[in-house]
Motif scaffolding. Sequence first.
Motif, PDB file in Angstrom:
ATOM      1  N   LYS A 143      25.688  37.729  11.585  1.00  0.00           N
ATOM      2  CA  LYS A 143      26.846  37.379  10.756  1.00  0.00           C
ATOM      3  C   LYS A 143      26.551  36.150   9.898  1.00  0.00           C
ATOM      4  N   MET A 144      25.859  35.175  10.493  1.00  0.00           N
ATOM      5  CA  MET A 144      25.479  33.988   9.725  1.00  0.00           C
ATOM      6  C   MET A 144      24.542  34.361   8.572  1.00  0.00           C
ATOM      7  N   SER A 145      23.638  35.304   8.846  1.00  0.00           N
ATOM      8  CA  SER A 145      22.723  35.764   7.789  1.00  0.00           C
ATOM      9  C   SER A 145      23.502  36.418   6.660  1.00  0.00           C
ATOM     10  N   LEU A 146      24.583  37.141   7.003  1.00  0.00           N
ATOM     11  CA  LEU A 146      25.433  37.766   5.985  1.00  0.00           C
ATOM     12  C   LEU A 146      26.062  36.706   5.087  1.00  0.00           C
ATOM     13  N   LEU A 147      26.606  35.653   5.706  1.00  0.00           N
ATOM     14  CA  LEU A 147      27.238  34.588   4.920  1.00  0.00           C
ATOM     15  C   LEU A 147      26.214  33.885   4.022  1.00  0.00           C
ATOM     16  N   GLU A 148      25.032  33.628   4.567  1.00  0.00           N
ATOM     17  CA  GLU A 148      23.990  32.950   3.787  1.00  0.00           C
ATOM     18  C   GLU A 148      23.511  33.826   2.628  1.00  0.00           C
ATOM     19  N   LEU A 149      23.383  35.141   2.881  1.00  0.00           N
ATOM     20  CA  LEU A 149      22.922  36.049   1.831  1.00  0.00           C
ATOM     21  C   LEU A 149      23.953  36.155   0.714  1.00  0.00           C
ATOM     22  N   GLY A 203      25.057  45.889   5.864  1.00  0.00           N
ATOM     23  CA  GLY A 203      25.778  46.944   6.575  1.00  0.00           C
ATOM     24  C   GLY A 203      27.164  46.545   7.044  1.00  0.00           C
ATOM     25  N   TYR A 204      27.838  45.664   6.296  1.00  0.00           N
ATOM     26  CA  TYR A 204      29.207  45.248   6.620  1.00  0.00           C
ATOM     27  C   TYR A 204      30.134  45.656   5.482  1.00  0.00           C
ATOM     28  N   PHE A 263      33.499  41.024   6.040  1.00  0.00           N
ATOM     29  CA  PHE A 263      32.910  39.787   5.517  1.00  0.00           C
ATOM     30  C   PHE A 263      33.941  38.664   5.476  1.00  0.00           C
ATOM     31  N   TYR A 264      35.114  38.969   4.918  1.00  0.00           N
ATOM     32  CA  TYR A 264      36.127  37.917   4.776  1.00  0.00           C
ATOM     33  C   TYR A 264      36.671  37.471   6.143  1.00  0.00           C
ATOM     34  N   GLU A 265      36.720  38.411   7.083  1.00  0.00           N
ATOM     35  CA  GLU A 265      37.149  38.041   8.442  1.00  0.00           C
ATOM     36  C   GLU A 265      36.113  37.134   9.096  1.00  0.00           C
ATOM     37  N   ILE A 266      34.824  37.462   8.908  1.00  0.00           N
ATOM     38  CA  ILE A 266      33.737  36.639   9.458  1.00  0.00           C
ATOM     39  C   ILE A 266      33.765  35.247   8.830  1.00  0.00           C
ATOM     40  N   ARG A 267      33.947  35.191   7.513  1.00  0.00           N
ATOM     41  CA  ARG A 267      33.957  33.897   6.830  1.00  0.00           C
ATOM     42  C   ARG A 267      35.144  33.050   7.278  1.00  0.00           C
ATOM     43  N   ARG A 268      36.314  33.703   7.458  1.00  0.00           N
ATOM     44  CA  ARG A 268      37.501  32.967   7.903  1.00  0.00           C
ATOM     45  C   ARG A 268      37.290  32.386   9.302  1.00  0.00           C
TER      46      ARG A 268
END
Length: 237
Positions: free
Chosen positions: A11-17, A32-33, A38-43
């Motif tokens: 998930k951290m890799s998703l935010l960084e990418l 693959g999200y 994504f917005y839920e992970i970022r929140r």
Amino acid sequence: MTTKRKVARRKMSLLELATELGNVSKACKIMGYSRQQFYEIRRNYQTFGAEGLLDRLPGPQGPHPNRVDETVEQAILDYCLTHPTHGPLRVAQQLALQGVQVSSGGVRGVWSRHGLLTRHERLLRLEKSVREQRLELSDEQIRVLERFSPEFRDRHIETRHTGDLVAVDTFFVGTLKGVGRVYLQSVIDCHSRYAWGRLYTTKLPVTAVHVLNEDVLPFFEEHAARISTILSDNGRE
């Protein structure tokens, strides 16, 4: 690294990418999200930091808000040890008479947490407590255990040495022609299981004294042993 930590790292890799590309949709497609994920992970990351990226099981964390107090829980456990065959409604009613307020559902909740939902499980707990804690059983507990457990029903009295406990009892044998009623006066050493017996035509207490004086006491004296306790059933004989 645990599975939860691996997922959090992804998930951290998703935010960084997404930050590196400047394009949320493209980052989600690569990793693959969905955009919603994504917005839920970022929140969660913005609110709780790195811990917010760990997957958590749904539902309340920690004790249930309706869980009974520890003192009430212990009262329920103590009661079902004394009365293992009582149902949850009766347990709740009897505890209410003792000033302990709990619903039948609360009783079932405690039983569920301790693996005591069935009568069989509660009887097993009582049997285990008898073996491990040497509980002094009530007449009710003895009756239910004797019905439930053949092993308990066929139990033996525990003694430390020969002569620690000697049991005396009288049994009706039958009627003989020309003799009348015949009784067996028996004596058994509960440690060695060694037994003595004599037949009499009466069951008066004097017969027990006679077999003790004639057979039992001389045997113990011969083997330099002593009798600590003599047990009878308190019958008239």
